[in-house]
Design a protein around this motif. Structure first.
Motif, short mmCIF file in Angstrom:
data_model
loop_
_atom_site.label_atom_id
_atom_site.label_comp_id
_atom_site.label_asym_id
_atom_site.label_seq_id
_atom_site.Cartn_x
_atom_site.Cartn_y
_atom_site.Cartn_z
N ARG A 52 55.54 1.33 20.68
CA ARG A 52 55.94 0.44 21.71
C ARG A 52 56.33 -0.93 21.09
N ILE A 53 55.58 -1.48 20.16
CA ILE A 53 55.99 -2.55 19.36
C ILE A 53 57.11 -2.39 18.45
N ARG A 82 47.66 -3.91 21.30
CA ARG A 82 48.23 -3.18 22.29
C ARG A 82 47.70 -1.94 22.39
N ALA A 85 65.86 2.93 20.65
CA ALA A 85 65.42 2.02 19.59
C ALA A 85 64.37 2.47 18.66
N ARG A 144 64.38 7.73 23.52
CA ARG A 144 63.70 6.53 22.96
C ARG A 144 64.63 5.90 22.09
N TYR A 190 55.22 -6.42 14.18
CA TYR A 190 54.75 -5.19 13.55
C TYR A 190 53.41 -5.45 12.61
N GLU A 211 59.56 -0.63 19.31
CA GLU A 211 60.69 -0.62 20.39
C GLU A 211 61.10 -1.90 20.97
N SER A 212 60.18 -2.77 21.42
CA SER A 212 60.20 -3.93 21.76
C SER A 212 60.53 -5.08 20.87
N GLU A 213 59.98 -5.05 19.60
CA GLU A 213 60.00 -6.20 18.57
C GLU A 213 60.56 -5.87 17.28
#
Length: 207
Positions: free
Chosen positions: A31-32, A49, A115, A113, A41, A34-36
């Protein structure tokens, strides 16, 4: 050529609770990414998280590279298993049905998913020397060879070369689609089918 040392987990989970902890860590890492991306990271961010202490993370992974390697392997295992399940589900059916099922799996995996898939692709290339990763790829290549032989496809080149070319073609087109942010699976699948069948020169027997 510089030999890359593949980071390994400190230990493998045995009990259900430890397996859940590792799964939470890997999902948090995903998820990190994907988002950042790789900017945020870090092991501290992953542990936060995941809802675990940094000490719990270090019980299983010595550093963030080990987390990433485990994430890459988990992704490769999932694709490998889905690929084989699709092959088994369509065994004995007409070649194009089997081909479509395998292409469906790869495209769905890439666009589920996107990204995350793009970043995992980058890391997968970096960790390509990992024996476990190589074994998963070889298993998929063996499946493609078996599919071609079982359907008596008139090959334009030798069997090993064709299997590798088809694997590279599908994988490469999916990777590129991810790089360009494509979101239409049907359009991508149609192009991949066209590329594969054109490569085979239309020499595909119908049942």
């Amino acid at each position: 050529m510089t030999q890359i040392t593949i980071p390994q987990p400190r230990k493998s989970p045995v009990q259900a609770r430890s397996t859940a902890t590792v799964d939470a860590i890997l999902e948090a890492a995903a998820r990190i990414l994907e988002s950042e991306g790789f900017e945020g990271y870090t092991t501290n961010a992953i542990a936060k998280r995941a809802g675990v202490s940094i000490g719990s993370l270090y019980q299983y992974f010595p550093n963030k590279d080990a987390v990433t390697a485990a994430l890459v392997m988990a992704d490769a295992m999932r694709l490998h298993d889905e690929f084989h399940e699709a092959a088994e589900a369509t065994r004995g059916k007409e070649f194009r049905v089997q081909l479509n099922a395998l292409i469906d799996v790869v495209v769905a995996h890439q666009l589920d998913r996107p990204a995350l898939a793009r970043l995992i692709d980058v890391e997968e290339h970096r960790l390509a020397a990992d024996p476990g990763l190589q074994a998963k790829h070889e298993s998929v290549l063996a499946l493609i060879r078996d599919l071609l032989v079982a359907n008596k496809v008139d090959l334009p080149f030798d069997l090993d070369a064709v299997a590798k070319d088809l694997f590279g073609m599908v994988h490469g087109m999916c990777d590129l689609a991810g790089d360009y942010g494509e979101t239409d699976p049907d359009h991508l699948k149609a192009r991949i089918r066209h590329a594969v069948l054109s490569y085979l020169g239309g020499q595909v027997r119908s049942s």
